[in-house]
Each structure stands twice: as C-alpha cells, then as structure tokens.
Design a protein around this motif. Structure first.
Motif, PDB file in Angstrom:
ATOM      1  N   ASP A  31       0.819  -1.202   0.000  1.00 50.24           N
ATOM      2  CA  ASP A  31       0.000   0.000   0.000  1.00 50.24           C
ATOM      3  C   ASP A  31       0.860   1.262   0.000  1.00 50.24           C
ATOM      4  O   ASP A  31       0.388   2.328  -0.394  1.00 50.24           O
ATOM      5  N   ASN A  32       2.108   1.121   0.448  1.00 49.59           N
ATOM      6  CA  ASN A  32       2.947   2.300   0.665  1.00 49.59           C
ATOM      7  C   ASN A  32       4.187   2.378  -0.222  1.00 49.59           C
ATOM      8  O   ASN A  32       4.760   3.462  -0.385  1.00 49.59           O
ATOM      9  N   PHE A  33       4.608   1.233  -0.766  1.00 47.64           N
ATOM     10  CA  PHE A  33       5.871   1.211  -1.492  1.00 47.64           C
ATOM     11  C   PHE A  33       5.738   0.490  -2.832  1.00 47.64           C
ATOM     12  O   PHE A  33       4.926  -0.433  -2.980  1.00 47.64           O
ATOM     13  N   ASN A  34       6.562   0.912  -3.790  1.00 42.07           N
ATOM     14  CA  ASN A  34       6.861   0.123  -4.970  1.00 42.07           C
ATOM     15  C   ASN A  34       8.259  -0.453  -4.801  1.00 42.07           C
ATOM     16  O   ASN A  34       9.112   0.147  -4.144  1.00 42.07           O
ATOM     17  N   PHE A  35       8.495  -1.615  -5.398  1.00 41.93           N
ATOM     18  CA  PHE A  35       9.780  -2.285  -5.272  1.00 41.93           C
ATOM     19  C   PHE A  35      10.354  -2.550  -6.662  1.00 41.93           C
ATOM     20  O   PHE A  35       9.710  -3.184  -7.494  1.00 41.93           O
ATOM     21  N   ARG A  36      11.555  -2.069  -6.898  1.00 39.36           N
ATOM     22  CA  ARG A  36      12.240  -2.344  -8.154  1.00 39.36           C
ATOM     23  C   ARG A  36      13.384  -3.316  -7.867  1.00 39.36           C
ATOM     24  O   ARG A  36      14.280  -3.017  -7.069  1.00 39.36           O
ATOM     25  N   ILE A  37      13.328  -4.482  -8.499  1.00 38.97           N
ATOM     26  CA  ILE A  37      14.316  -5.537  -8.243  1.00 38.97           C
ATOM     27  C   ILE A  37      15.154  -5.722  -9.502  1.00 38.97           C
ATOM     28  O   ILE A  37      14.656  -6.128 -10.546  1.00 38.97           O
ATOM     29  N   ILE A  38      16.441  -5.423  -9.387  1.00 45.44           N
ATOM     30  CA  ILE A  38      17.389  -5.584 -10.495  1.00 45.44           C
ATOM     31  C   ILE A  38      18.302  -6.755 -10.156  1.00 45.44           C
ATOM     32  O   ILE A  38      18.948  -6.768  -9.107  1.00 45.44           O
ATOM     33  N   THR A  39      18.340  -7.762 -11.012  1.00 37.17           N
ATOM     34  CA  THR A  39      19.179  -8.935 -10.761  1.00 37.17           C
ATOM     35  C   THR A  39      20.106  -9.189 -11.936  1.00 37.17           C
ATOM     36  O   THR A  39      19.741  -8.987 -13.091  1.00 37.17           O
ATOM     37  N   ILE A  40      21.312  -9.635 -11.608  1.00 39.03           N
ATOM     38  CA  ILE A  40      22.250 -10.124 -12.620  1.00 39.03           C
ATOM     39  C   ILE A  40      22.691 -11.510 -12.179  1.00 39.03           C
ATOM     40  O   ILE A  40      23.116 -11.717 -11.042  1.00 39.03           O
ATOM     41  N   LYS A  41      22.564 -12.443 -13.089  1.00 35.68           N
ATOM     42  CA  LYS A  41      22.738 -13.853 -12.756  1.00 35.68           C
ATOM     43  C   LYS A  41      23.933 -14.440 -13.496  1.00 35.68           C
ATOM     44  O   LYS A  41      24.082 -14.279 -14.699  1.00 35.68           O
ATOM     45  N   GLY A  42      24.782 -15.165 -12.765  1.00 39.61           N
ATOM     46  CA  GLY A  42      25.911 -15.857 -13.365  1.00 39.61           C
ATOM     47  C   GLY A  42      25.735 -17.358 -13.264  1.00 39.61           C
ATOM     48  O   GLY A  42      25.492 -17.900 -12.189  1.00 39.61           O
ATOM     49  N   LEU A  43      25.833 -18.055 -14.395  1.00 42.21           N
ATOM     50  CA  LEU A  43      25.656 -19.501 -14.427  1.00 42.21           C
ATOM     51  C   LEU A  43      26.944 -20.191 -13.998  1.00 42.21           C
ATOM     52  O   LEU A  43      28.012 -19.927 -14.538  1.00 42.21           O
ATOM     53  N   ASN A  44      26.841 -21.104 -13.025  1.00 43.34           N
ATOM     54  CA  ASN A  44      28.007 -21.796 -12.511  1.00 43.34           C
ATOM     55  C   ASN A  44      28.358 -23.030 -13.335  1.00 43.34           C
ATOM     56  O   ASN A  44      27.729 -23.327 -14.340  1.00 43.34           O
ATOM     57  N   GLU A  45      29.359 -23.787 -12.873  1.00 37.98           N
ATOM     58  CA  GLU A  45      29.902 -24.907 -13.636  1.00 37.98           C
ATOM     59  C   GLU A  45      28.876 -25.976 -13.970  1.00 37.98           C
ATOM     60  O   GLU A  45      28.913 -26.574 -15.036  1.00 37.98           O
ATOM     61  N   ASP A  46      27.943 -26.249 -13.062  1.00 34.78           N
ATOM     62  CA  ASP A  46      26.994 -27.337 -13.288  1.00 34.78           C
ATOM     63  C   ASP A  46      25.831 -26.940 -14.188  1.00 34.78           C
ATOM     64  O   ASP A  46      24.971 -27.756 -14.508  1.00 34.78           O
ATOM     65  N   SER A  47      25.782 -25.670 -14.597  1.00 30.14           N
ATOM     66  CA  SER A  47      24.756 -25.160 -15.515  1.00 30.14           C
ATOM     67  C   SER A  47      23.339 -25.220 -14.937  1.00 30.14           C
ATOM     68  O   SER A  47      22.369 -25.069 -15.658  1.00 30.14           O
ATOM     69  N   LEU A  48      23.212 -25.449 -13.631  1.00 26.40           N
ATOM     70  CA  LEU A  48      21.907 -25.479 -12.988  1.00 26.40           C
ATOM     71  C   LEU A  48      21.780 -24.419 -11.905  1.00 26.40           C
ATOM     72  O   LEU A  48      20.717 -23.877 -11.679  1.00 26.40           O
ATOM     73  N   VAL A  49      22.871 -24.162 -11.228  1.00 24.45           N
ATOM     74  CA  VAL A  49      22.852 -23.286 -10.068  1.00 24.45           C
ATOM     75  C   VAL A  49      23.480 -21.949 -10.427  1.00 24.45           C
ATOM     76  O   VAL A  49      24.451 -21.884 -11.158  1.00 24.45           O
ATOM     77  N   HIS A  50      22.897 -20.887  -9.894  1.00 24.80           N
ATOM     78  CA  HIS A  50      23.349 -19.555 -10.229  1.00 24.80           C
ATOM     79  C   HIS A  50      23.781 -18.790  -8.987  1.00 24.80           C
ATOM     80  O   HIS A  50      23.322 -19.062  -7.887  1.00 24.80           O
ATOM     81  N   THR A  51      24.669 -17.833  -9.215  1.00 31.33           N
ATOM     82  CA  THR A  51      24.945 -16.822  -8.214  1.00 31.33           C
ATOM     83  C   THR A  51      24.313 -15.527  -8.697  1.00 31.33           C
ATOM     84  O   THR A  51      24.504 -15.120  -9.834  1.00 31.33           O
ATOM     85  N   ILE A  52      23.571 -14.879  -7.822  1.00 29.77           N
ATOM     86  CA  ILE A  52      22.819 -13.693  -8.211  1.00 29.77           C
ATOM     87  C   ILE A  52      23.295 -12.484  -7.409  1.00 29.77           C
ATOM     88  O   ILE A  52      23.444 -12.553  -6.192  1.00 29.77           O
ATOM     89  N   LYS A  53      23.546 -11.415  -8.118  1.00 26.47           N
ATOM     90  CA  LYS A  53      23.745 -10.120  -7.483  1.00 26.47           C
ATOM     91  C   LYS A  53      22.430  -9.379  -7.593  1.00 26.47           C
ATOM     92  O   LYS A  53      21.893  -9.206  -8.695  1.00 26.47           O
ATOM     93  N   LEU A  54      21.884  -8.945  -6.473  1.00 25.85           N
ATOM     94  CA  LEU A  54      20.553  -8.347  -6.456  1.00 25.85           C
ATOM     95  C   LEU A  54      20.595  -6.950  -5.861  1.00 25.85           C
ATOM     96  O   LEU A  54      21.250  -6.708  -4.851  1.00 25.85           O
ATOM     97  N   GLU A  55      19.887  -6.052  -6.529  1.00 26.52           N
ATOM     98  CA  GLU A  55      19.735  -4.692  -6.030  1.00 26.52           C
ATOM     99  C   GLU A  55      18.249  -4.390  -5.906  1.00 26.52           C
ATOM    100  O   GLU A  55      17.506  -4.493  -6.883  1.00 26.52           O
ATOM    101  N   LEU A  56      17.824  -4.048  -4.707  1.00 28.45           N
ATOM    102  CA  LEU A  56      16.423  -3.753  -4.430  1.00 28.45           C
ATOM    103  C   LEU A  56      16.268  -2.266  -4.135  1.00 28.45           C
ATOM    104  O   LEU A  56      16.881  -1.745  -3.198  1.00 28.45           O
ATOM    105  N   LEU A  57      15.450  -1.598  -4.938  1.00 29.59           N
ATOM    106  CA  LEU A  57      15.154  -0.184  -4.723  1.00 29.59           C
ATOM    107  C   LEU A  57      13.745  -0.068  -4.158  1.00 29.59           C
ATOM    108  O   LEU A  57      12.788  -0.582  -4.747  1.00 29.59           O
ATOM    109  N   ILE A  58      13.618   0.588  -3.013  1.00 30.93           N
ATOM    110  CA  ILE A  58      12.324   0.763  -2.355  1.00 30.93           C
ATOM    111  C   ILE A  58      11.866   2.197  -2.597  1.00 30.93           C
ATOM    112  O   ILE A  58      12.575   3.151  -2.262  1.00 30.93           O
ATOM    113  N   ILE A  59      10.683   2.342  -3.184  1.00 33.70           N
ATOM    114  CA  ILE A  59      10.206   3.637  -3.663  1.00 33.70           C
ATOM    115  C   ILE A  59       8.915   4.007  -2.936  1.00 33.70           C
ATOM    116  O   ILE A  59       7.967   3.207  -2.892  1.00 33.70           O
ATOM    117  N   ASP A  60       8.876   5.203  -2.371  1.00 36.20           N
ATOM    118  CA  ASP A  60       7.659   5.711  -1.746  1.00 36.20           C
ATOM    119  C   ASP A  60       6.575   5.848  -2.812  1.00 36.20           C
ATOM    120  O   ASP A  60       6.754   6.535  -3.824  1.00 36.20           O
TER     121      ASP A  60
END
Length: 210
Positions: A31-60
């Motif tokens: 009711d009070n916030f919008n959320f902007r989620i920016i993710t960048i994903k790197g595929l690891n050796e097994d091609s199934l599991v990822h490491t994610i860098k995530l940035e969350l912006l909280i907006i009034d």
C-alpha cells in the motif's frame, strides 16, 4: 543511470559463464511502497545453479521517490529463480496470496507483516535448501523510522517461509518436508513486548505407511 548500475554488477561476476539481467518494477505488493528488483545472474559450472547479485530499490508510492536501497548476493538458486517478474506474493494487498506453493516455494519476493506490528515487511529468496524442502529467505522488518532492517532470527533460524500466520497468538507456523516420508512442523512465537522470537514447538510427523 541503469547502464552504470548494470556495468557495476557485471564486474562482480565476470568469472561466471552466462550473464542475465532482469529488471522488475513491482507496484501491486504494498500500500505504501513500490519495489524495483534488479538482478544479474551468473551460471556456474553445473549449468543449474546460479549466483545472483541483487539490487532492491524501495520507492515511496505517494512521493515516487527512492527511500532505501538494499544490495546482496543470493547464491545457489536455480535457473528459474528471479527470471519471472510475476513470481511474487503479497499478504498485504492479496496479490497471488492464495496461489499454491510447490516444493515450499512461495515466490521470489513476498510482502507480509511478519512481526505483527501492522507494518509492511518483506522476504526475499536466498537459496534452495535442497530436495522438496524448498527455498529459504532473508527477512526484512520495517522499523519505527520506516526503514527495512534484516531480521537475524527469521533469516538465520526460521529461514523457510511460513505456511500460516496467527496474528492473535503472534506466531508463525513453518512446515518443512524431511526426506520422502516426514514433515517437520515448527511454531515460532513473537513476544511483542520485548521484540524477541522463540521456537514454541517442534514436531516431526511421518506419513508413509510401513
């Protein structure tokens, strides 16, 4: 501005094989916030599991200004995690609230009131625990100043998402599959007077026939 942000995140995971950028603006969770989620994903050796860098912006939502930014890494997620902007849920606005949660997966990002103070909090997927146990989450609680602060107990002790909220008893029920034939049922109670959690009960139930 966005290009600069993505280039900064890109430099962190150059050693990964694949880079995938996702930018989701969530306007229906709060009711009070919008959320902007920016993710960048790197595929690891097994091609199934990822490491994610995530940035969350909280907006009034009323002023349309950014009030907080949270950054962290989510490791050992699967290829579908954070790929679908609609894999979200809100117990505040009711968005996707009654959707099923296969393998205990309640979504990548969830808004709810976890500590029963009538303020909006959120949980965000951290990694998969394995098997049908599902993902575990980091929990952020809104403090008196309106800032979202990571709750150590929920994030490190509870981790799994609750299947039931009991506002009258200020408690959360968490059910986790254990192996092929058992489930563990945990009930965590929050003392609103001293602002502390404790595990109220823990039961293991087997449902396979001998």
């Amino acid at each position: 501005m966005l290009k600069k942000q993505l280039l900064t995140l890109f430099s962190i995971i150059l050693c990964s094989h694949v880079i995938i950028a996702q930018d989701c603006l969530q306007t229906g969770l709060s009711d009070n916030f919008n959320f902007r989620i920016i993710t960048i994903k790197g595929l690891n050796e097994d091609s199934l599991v990822h490491t994610i860098k995530l940035e969350l912006l909280i907006i009034d939502k009323i002023k349309n200004v950014e009030v907080q930014k949270i950054e962290f890494n989510a490791e050992e997620t699967f290829d579908a995690d954070f790929d679908d902007c609609s894999n979200i849920r809100s117990y505040v606005t009711g968005l996707n609230e009654t959707d099923e949660a296969p393998d205990n997966d309640y979504g990548d990002f969830i808004v709810a009131d976890f500590n029963f103070d009538d303020k909006e909090d959120f949980a965000i997927k951290k990694y998969w625990a394995g098997g049908s146990s599902g993902p575990v989450y980091n929990y952020y609680i809104q403090d008196r100043a309106g800032k979202f602060v990571k709750d150590s107990y929920l994030s490190e002790e509870v981790e799994f998402f609750p299947s039931k909220f009991d506002k009258k008893r200020t408690s959360l029920q968490v059910i986790v599959p254990v192996g092929a034939c058992s489930i563990a049922k945990h009930v965590y109670s929050f003392n609103t007077r001293i602002n502390k959690w404790k595990e109220k009960s823990h039961r293991l139930k087997s449902y396979c026939k001998k």
